[in-house]
Design a protein around this motif. Structure first.
Motif, PDB file in Angstrom:
ATOM      1  N   THR A  71       0.839  -1.198   0.000  1.00 29.50           N
ATOM      2  CA  THR A  71       0.000   0.000   0.000  1.00 29.50           C
ATOM      3  C   THR A  71       0.870   1.242   0.000  1.00 29.50           C
ATOM      4  OG1 THR A  71      -1.711  -1.143   1.297  1.00 29.50           O
ATOM      5  CG2 THR A  71      -1.827   1.255   1.192  1.00 29.50           C
ATOM      6  N   ASP A  72       0.665   2.098  -0.981  1.00 37.58           N
ATOM      7  CA  ASP A  72       1.360   3.388  -1.054  1.00 37.58           C
ATOM      8  C   ASP A  72       0.433   4.420  -0.410  1.00 37.58           C
ATOM      9  OD1 ASP A  72       3.326   5.181  -1.646  1.00 37.58           O
ATOM     10  OD2 ASP A  72       3.052   5.119  -3.817  1.00 37.58           O
ATOM     11  N   LEU A  73       0.782   4.896   0.787  1.00 35.24           N
ATOM     12  CA  LEU A  73      -0.141   5.669   1.614  1.00 35.24           C
ATOM     13  C   LEU A  73       0.376   7.071   1.891  1.00 35.24           C
ATOM     14  CD1 LEU A  73      -2.210   4.501   4.622  1.00 35.24           C
ATOM     15  CD2 LEU A  73      -0.612   6.391   4.999  1.00 35.24           C
ATOM     16  N   LEU A  74      -0.542   8.046   1.856  1.00 32.79           N
ATOM     17  CA  LEU A  74      -0.253   9.433   2.201  1.00 32.79           C
ATOM     18  C   LEU A  74      -1.022   9.811   3.454  1.00 32.79           C
ATOM     19  CD1 LEU A  74       0.806  12.329   1.623  1.00 32.79           C
ATOM     20  CD2 LEU A  74      -1.188  12.641   0.136  1.00 32.79           C
ATOM     21  N   ASP A  75      -0.316  10.361   4.439  1.00 30.98           N
ATOM     22  CA  ASP A  75      -0.930  10.891   5.660  1.00 30.98           C
ATOM     23  C   ASP A  75      -0.872  12.409   5.606  1.00 30.98           C
ATOM     24  OD1 ASP A  75      -1.875  11.417   8.208  1.00 30.98           O
ATOM     25  OD2 ASP A  75      -0.032  10.803   9.222  1.00 30.98           O
ATOM     26  N   LEU A  76      -2.023  13.042   5.354  1.00 27.91           N
ATOM     27  CA  LEU A  76      -2.107  14.499   5.286  1.00 27.91           C
ATOM     28  C   LEU A  76      -2.382  15.066   6.672  1.00 27.91           C
ATOM     29  CD1 LEU A  76      -4.247  15.235   2.083  1.00 27.91           C
ATOM     30  CD2 LEU A  76      -1.822  15.723   2.410  1.00 27.91           C
ATOM     31  N   CYS A  77      -1.724  16.173   6.997  1.00 30.62           N
ATOM     32  CA  CYS A  77      -1.843  16.791   8.326  1.00 30.62           C
ATOM     33  C   CYS A  77      -1.354  15.808   9.382  1.00 30.62           C
ATOM     34  CB  CYS A  77      -3.268  17.230   8.605  1.00 30.62           C
ATOM     35  SG  CYS A  77      -3.990  18.311   7.342  1.00 30.62           S
ATOM     36  N   THR A  78      -0.141  15.337   9.224  1.00 30.73           N
ATOM     37  CA  THR A  78       0.359  14.222  10.030  1.00 30.73           C
ATOM     38  C   THR A  78       0.582  14.562  11.493  1.00 30.73           C
ATOM     39  OG1 THR A  78       1.967  12.407  10.007  1.00 30.73           O
ATOM     40  CG2 THR A  78       2.830  14.629   9.587  1.00 30.73           C
ATOM     41  N   GLY A  79       0.808  15.842  11.837  1.00 29.64           N
ATOM     42  CA  GLY A  79       1.049  16.197  13.239  1.00 29.64           C
ATOM     43  C   GLY A  79       2.280  15.495  13.769  1.00 29.64           C
ATOM     44  N   SER A  80       2.114  14.739  14.843  1.00 29.26           N
ATOM     45  CA  SER A  80       3.244  14.016  15.442  1.00 29.26           C
ATOM     46  C   SER A  80       3.707  12.829  14.602  1.00 29.26           C
ATOM     47  CB  SER A  80       2.846  13.510  16.833  1.00 29.26           C
ATOM     48  OG  SER A  80       1.836  12.515  16.722  1.00 29.26           O
ATOM     49  N   GLY A  81       2.921  12.480  13.574  1.00 30.19           N
ATOM     50  CA  GLY A  81       3.258  11.319  12.751  1.00 30.19           C
ATOM     51  C   GLY A  81       2.677  10.016  13.270  1.00 30.19           C
ATOM     52  N   ALA A  82       1.778  10.081  14.251  1.00 34.91           N
ATOM     53  CA  ALA A  82       1.258   8.860  14.876  1.00 34.91           C
ATOM     54  C   ALA A  82       0.575   7.937  13.866  1.00 34.91           C
ATOM     55  CB  ALA A  82       0.291   9.227  15.999  1.00 34.91           C
ATOM     56  N   LEU A  83      -0.272   8.488  12.989  1.00 33.05           N
ATOM     57  CA  LEU A  83      -0.957   7.649  12.011  1.00 33.05           C
ATOM     58  C   LEU A  83      -0.005   7.157  10.936  1.00 33.05           C
ATOM     59  CD1 LEU A  83      -4.307   9.618  11.697  1.00 33.05           C
ATOM     60  CD2 LEU A  83      -3.999   7.340  12.689  1.00 33.05           C
ATOM     61  N   ALA A  84       0.960   7.965  10.564  1.00 33.02           N
ATOM     62  CA  ALA A  84       1.963   7.522   9.596  1.00 33.02           C
ATOM     63  C   ALA A  84       2.751   6.340  10.146  1.00 33.02           C
ATOM     64  CB  ALA A  84       2.901   8.681   9.255  1.00 33.02           C
ATOM     65  N   LEU A  85       3.125   6.401  11.415  1.00 31.81           N
ATOM     66  CA  LEU A  85       3.840   5.290  12.034  1.00 31.81           C
ATOM     67  C   LEU A  85       2.952   4.055  12.127  1.00 31.81           C
ATOM     68  CD1 LEU A  85       5.705   7.144  14.912  1.00 31.81           C
ATOM     69  CD2 LEU A  85       6.662   6.326  12.765  1.00 31.81           C
ATOM     70  N   LEU A 126      -1.509  18.959  -0.599  1.00 33.89           N
ATOM     71  CA  LEU A 126      -0.968  18.278  -1.782  1.00 33.89           C
ATOM     72  C   LEU A 126       0.017  19.135  -2.575  1.00 33.89           C
ATOM     73  CD1 LEU A 126      -4.184  16.446  -2.979  1.00 33.89           C
ATOM     74  CD2 LEU A 126      -2.249  15.521  -1.695  1.00 33.89           C
ATOM     75  N   ARG A 127       0.118  20.414  -2.230  1.00 35.77           N
ATOM     76  CA  ARG A 127       1.130  21.235  -2.895  1.00 35.77           C
ATOM     77  C   ARG A 127       2.538  20.753  -2.571  1.00 35.77           C
ATOM     78  NH1 ARG A 127      -1.341  27.331  -1.816  1.00 35.77           N
ATOM     79  NH2 ARG A 127      -3.317  27.003  -2.939  1.00 35.77           N
ATOM     80  N   ALA A 128       2.666  19.995  -1.489  1.00 33.30           N
ATOM     81  CA  ALA A 128       3.978  19.447  -1.128  1.00 33.30           C
ATOM     82  C   ALA A 128       4.396  18.311  -2.038  1.00 33.30           C
ATOM     83  CB  ALA A 128       3.951  18.955   0.326  1.00 33.30           C
ATOM     84  N   LEU A 129       3.431  17.743  -2.793  1.00 33.62           N
ATOM     85  CA  LEU A 129       3.711  16.548  -3.601  1.00 33.62           C
ATOM     86  C   LEU A 129       3.056  16.676  -4.972  1.00 33.62           C
ATOM     87  CD1 LEU A 129       2.833  14.041  -0.754  1.00 33.62           C
ATOM     88  CD2 LEU A 129       5.154  14.506  -1.577  1.00 33.62           C
ATOM     89  N   PRO A 130       3.444  17.661  -5.759  1.00 27.33           N
ATOM     90  CA  PRO A 130       2.771  17.881  -7.045  1.00 27.33           C
ATOM     91  C   PRO A 130       2.890  16.657  -7.958  1.00 27.33           C
ATOM     92  CG  PRO A 130       4.833  19.137  -6.914  1.00 27.33           C
ATOM     93  CD  PRO A 130       4.569  18.600  -5.540  1.00 27.33           C
ATOM     94  N   GLY A 131       1.738  16.242  -8.488  1.00 24.92           N
ATOM     95  CA  GLY A 131       1.724  15.142  -9.447  1.00 24.92           C
ATOM     96  C   GLY A 131       1.735  13.748  -8.849  1.00 24.92           C
ATOM     97  N   ARG A 132       1.927  13.613  -7.541  1.00 21.39           N
ATOM     98  CA  ARG A 132       1.972  12.290  -6.920  1.00 21.39           C
ATOM     99  C   ARG A 132       0.565  11.716  -6.761  1.00 21.39           C
ATOM    100  NH1 ARG A 132       6.088  11.003  -3.348  1.00 21.39           N
ATOM    101  NH2 ARG A 132       4.931   9.044  -3.077  1.00 21.39           N
ATOM    102  N   THR A 133       0.458  10.393  -6.843  1.00 19.43           N
ATOM    103  CA  THR A 133      -0.794   9.696  -6.563  1.00 19.43           C
ATOM    104  C   THR A 133      -0.517   8.559  -5.585  1.00 19.43           C
ATOM    105  OG1 THR A 133      -0.525   8.230  -8.469  1.00 19.43           O
ATOM    106  CG2 THR A 133      -1.819  10.251  -8.802  1.00 19.43           C
ATOM    107  N   PHE A 134      -1.586   8.111  -4.897  1.00 16.34           N
ATOM    108  CA  PHE A 134      -1.440   7.123  -3.831  1.00 16.34           C
ATOM    109  C   PHE A 134      -2.590   6.127  -3.866  1.00 16.34           C
ATOM    110  CE2 PHE A 134       0.865  10.857  -2.572  1.00 16.34           C
ATOM    111  CZ  PHE A 134       2.023  10.355  -1.980  1.00 16.34           C
ATOM    112  N   ASP A 135      -2.328   4.951  -3.286  1.00 16.23           N
ATOM    113  CA  ASP A 135      -3.388   3.952  -3.123  1.00 16.23           C
ATOM    114  C   ASP A 135      -4.363   4.365  -2.031  1.00 16.23           C
ATOM    115  OD1 ASP A 135      -2.126   2.104  -4.969  1.00 16.23           O
ATOM    116  OD2 ASP A 135      -0.700   1.644  -3.360  1.00 16.23           O
TER     117      ASP A 135
END
Length: 255
Positions: A71-85, A126-135
Motif C-alpha cells: 500500500t502506497d499511503l499518504l498521511d495528510l496533516c500528520t502532526g506528530s506522525g502517529a498515524l503515519a507510524l 498536496l502542494r507538497a507533492l505535485p503530481g503524486r498519486t497514492f493507493d
C-alpha cells in the motif's frame, strides 16, 4: 478535537492506536478493528497535536481496511506522525505531510525513534507533492469551528482551528481527493459532527467517489470546544445544552 498539553519525549507513552482515550475525551463505544500494533513512544514539540480519540478512531479504520505491504499511503496533516507510524507498522509505504515546522520535526524524530521508513515532507497539503498519486490517503485535519475566518499561522490552534464552519481544510481535501487517488484508491478522514460531515460526503460524492460514514463515536467536549460552546450555539452549530460531540470516519473509494 481538543487541546493537548505540550510535551517533549513522553517516556512510556503508548502508541496512540493502543492507548486509552485521554480523560477529557473518552471513547464511549469501542471502534471495530483487529489487534493493535506494538506500543511505541511519541515525541511532540510544543504546539503539536496530541494523538487522542480521533487518532484512535482513524487508526482502527485503517487496520480494518487491510492497509499493509504494497500500500502506497499518504498521511495528510500528520502532526506528530502517529498515524503515519501506524501505517508503516502495518507494512505500508508511507509519505507524511504537514505545514507546521514543529509537526514535521516531531514526525521525523518519531520516525527515527521507531526506525520506520516514513518520508516526512513539509508543505501545504498536496502542494507538497505535485503530481503524486497514492493507493490510500488518510487525514486527521484541523476541523474545529473557530471565530477567526483564517487558519492560524502559529500556535497550538493551528492544529485544530478551521474557520467559522470548521471546513477550511476539509473542503480542500475533498476537492483534491479524486486527483491524488489511483484507480480504486481509498480515502479515510476523521472529523467532528460540528463541521458538517454531510457536506464532506456530498463533496466527495460529487467528485466521483463512493462515500460512506463507517465509524461514529460520541465524546464529551474537550477544553477548546467547551470554551466555544456559547459561540457554537449562537452560530447554530450546537443544540442548546449539548456538551458532547460526535466524531466520524468518512470513507471514500475512487470508482
Amino acid at each position: 478535537m481538543s487541546a493537548g498539553r505540550a510535551v517533549g519525549l513522553s517516556e512510556g507513552e503508548d502508541d496512540p492506536v493502543t492507548a486509552a482515550a485521554p480523560p477529557d475525551a473518552p471513547v464511549t463505544a469501542p471502534p471495530a478493528g483487529g489487534a493493535a500494533p506494538r506500543p511505541g513512544r511519541i515525541v511532540r514539540l510544543p504546539g503539536v497535536y496530541r494523538p487522542q480519540t480521533d487518532t484512535l478512531l482513524l487508526a482502527h479504520a485503517m487496520r480494518r481496511e487491510g492497509i499493509g505491504p504494497g500500500t502506497d499511503l499518504l498521511d495528510l496533516c500528520t502532526g506528530s506522525g502517529a498515524l503515519a507510524l501506524h501505517a508503516a507498522r502495518l507494512g505500508a509505504r508511507v509519505t507524511a505531510v504537514d505545514i507546521s515546522r514543529r509537526a514535521v520535526a516531531s514526525a521525523r524524530l518519531n520516525t527515527a525513534l521507531a526506525r520506520l521508513p516514513v518520508t516526512v515532507r513539509r508543505g501545504d497539503l498536496l502542494r507538497a507533492l505535485p503530481g503524486r498519486t497514492f493507493d490510500t490517503v488518510v487525514s486527521n485535519p484541523p476541523y474545529v469551528p473557530a471565530p477567526d475566518p483564517s487558519v492560524p499561522r502559529h500556535g497550538p490552534g493551528r492544529s485544530w482551528d478551521a474557520g467559522p464552519d470548521g471546513r477550511v481544510i476539509l473542503d480542500r481535501i475533498c476537492d483534491d481527493a479524486f486527483a491524488v487517488l489511483r484507480p480504486g484508491g481509498l480515502l479515510l478522514l476523521v472529523q467532528s459532527g460540528l463541521s458538517r460531515p454531510e457536506e464532506t460526503v456530498g463533496r466527495l460524492s460529487a467528485a466521483g467517489l463512493d462515500v460512506s460514514v463507517t465509524d461514529r463515536v460520541t465524546i464529551p467536549f474537550g477544553p477548546v470546544t467547551r470554551r466555544r460552546a456559547a459561540w457554537l450555539r449562537d452560530r447554530g452549530l450546537l443544540r442548546d445544552r449539548l456538551d458532547r460531540e460526535e466524531l466520524v470516519v468518512i470513507r471514500g473509494r475512487k470508482k
